[in-house]
Motif scaffolding. Sequence first.
Motif, PDB file in Angstrom:
ATOM      1  N   VAL A  89      25.950 103.836  73.613  1.00  0.00           N
ATOM      2  CA  VAL A  89      25.015 103.250  74.586  1.00  0.00           C
ATOM      3  C   VAL A  89      23.873 102.546  73.874  1.00  0.00           C
ATOM      4  CG1 VAL A  89      23.349 103.781  76.408  1.00  0.00           C
ATOM      5  CG2 VAL A  89      25.606 104.872  76.424  1.00  0.00           C
ATOM      6  N   ILE A  92      25.018  99.259  72.283  1.00  0.00           N
ATOM      7  CA  ILE A  92      25.179  98.189  73.267  1.00  0.00           C
ATOM      8  C   ILE A  92      23.833  97.640  73.703  1.00  0.00           C
ATOM      9  CG2 ILE A  92      25.862  97.753  75.674  1.00  0.00           C
ATOM     10  CD1 ILE A  92      28.337  99.451  75.123  1.00  0.00           C
ATOM     11  N   TRP A 123      27.386  93.947  80.445  1.00  0.00           N
ATOM     12  CA  TRP A 123      27.591  94.929  79.378  1.00  0.00           C
ATOM     13  C   TRP A 123      26.584  96.069  79.491  1.00  0.00           C
ATOM     14  CZ3 TRP A 123      26.890  93.802  73.453  1.00  0.00           C
ATOM     15  CH2 TRP A 123      27.743  94.626  72.710  1.00  0.00           C
ATOM     16  N   THR A 126      27.131  97.947  83.193  1.00  0.00           N
ATOM     17  CA  THR A 126      28.249  98.893  83.305  1.00  0.00           C
ATOM     18  C   THR A 126      28.016 100.116  82.428  1.00  0.00           C
ATOM     19  OG1 THR A 126      29.455  97.657  81.599  1.00  0.00           O
ATOM     20  CG2 THR A 126      29.956  97.138  83.897  1.00  0.00           C
ATOM     21  N   THR A 127      27.467  99.889  81.235  1.00  0.00           N
ATOM     22  CA  THR A 127      27.192 101.013  80.337  1.00  0.00           C
ATOM     23  C   THR A 127      26.114 101.911  80.919  1.00  0.00           C
ATOM     24  OG1 THR A 127      27.735  99.561  78.465  1.00  0.00           O
ATOM     25  CG2 THR A 127      26.632 101.639  77.972  1.00  0.00           C
ATOM     26  N   TRP A 145      33.257 103.781  84.855  1.00  0.00           N
ATOM     27  CA  TRP A 145      32.241 102.827  84.422  1.00  0.00           C
ATOM     28  C   TRP A 145      32.292 102.584  82.912  1.00  0.00           C
ATOM     29  CZ3 TRP A 145      29.998  99.375  87.242  1.00  0.00           C
ATOM     30  CH2 TRP A 145      29.818  99.603  88.607  1.00  0.00           C
ATOM     31  N   MET A 146      32.605 103.633  82.159  1.00  0.00           N
ATOM     32  CA  MET A 146      32.705 103.450  80.718  1.00  0.00           C
ATOM     33  C   MET A 146      33.972 102.672  80.343  1.00  0.00           C
ATOM     34  SD  MET A 146      29.894 104.505  79.761  1.00  0.00           S
ATOM     35  CE  MET A 146      29.992 104.441  77.980  1.00  0.00           C
ATOM     36  N   SER A 149      32.802  99.227  80.744  1.00  0.00           N
ATOM     37  CA  SER A 149      31.968  98.909  79.587  1.00  0.00           C
ATOM     38  C   SER A 149      32.824  98.601  78.372  1.00  0.00           C
ATOM     39  CB  SER A 149      31.032 100.094  79.285  1.00  0.00           C
ATOM     40  OG  SER A 149      30.389  99.930  78.039  1.00  0.00           O
ATOM     41  N   THR A 153      33.069  95.373  75.913  1.00  0.00           N
ATOM     42  CA  THR A 153      32.917  95.491  74.465  1.00  0.00           C
ATOM     43  C   THR A 153      34.106  94.862  73.759  1.00  0.00           C
ATOM     44  OG1 THR A 153      31.720  97.588  74.785  1.00  0.00           O
ATOM     45  CG2 THR A 153      32.499  97.104  72.568  1.00  0.00           C
TER      46      THR A 153
END
Length: 205
Positions: A89, A92, A123, A126-127, A145-146, A149, A153
């Motif tokens: 996290v 990002i 990005w 969502t993260t 959600w990950m 993400s 990525t």
Amino acid sequence: MSGQPQTRNPWFIAMSISCLLVAVASWRGLVAPFEQVMAHLVHYTQGYSLPLFAHLVFGPLALALVPFQFWKGSRRRPGLHRWAGRLYVLSILLAAIGSLAMLPGYQGSSWTAAGFFTLALLWVGTTGMGLIRALQGRFAEHQIWMLRSAALTFAAVTLRIMMIPLIVAGQTPLETYNVTAWGSWLINLVAVEAWLVWRGRWRVA
């Protein structure tokens, strides 16, 4: 994911290898002559060196952490998974801030700048949603959600794959962004959403 162990899942293996290869290739710009390995980014070294550094360090780090986060072995070790997730996290957040800070020096079209701007916002968004759901203990939604993400990525890999035929056709790296600035992450995100619908998980989130 299928019921097949991830260590033997060819899709997981291919994704992991491509993530690590692109991450290492991106870090080359920090140790090799920058003008040789990333000539199209050289102009950012004048006035945008800090956000460029953040983009080149933490973006690849987030990419390298993607396979680890989806490896079932890490999720059997909750403490390790949480700390790796926090690093993911943070990476990002710093990479996205770096990308946004570099936009004023971007030399491409407004169309491609809008694509990268949208990617950076999604990005982080969502993260952030994945982090919030984890803190709330809503782990089924956290995973969804990950996954989104991770799809964004993974745009770093998709972008490079898409660039190859365009460069072979005679385009410069900057010109390829007319396609890749949007296509690199839209393809991934649509694929993930289709997979969620197919598996009946889309309504969970």
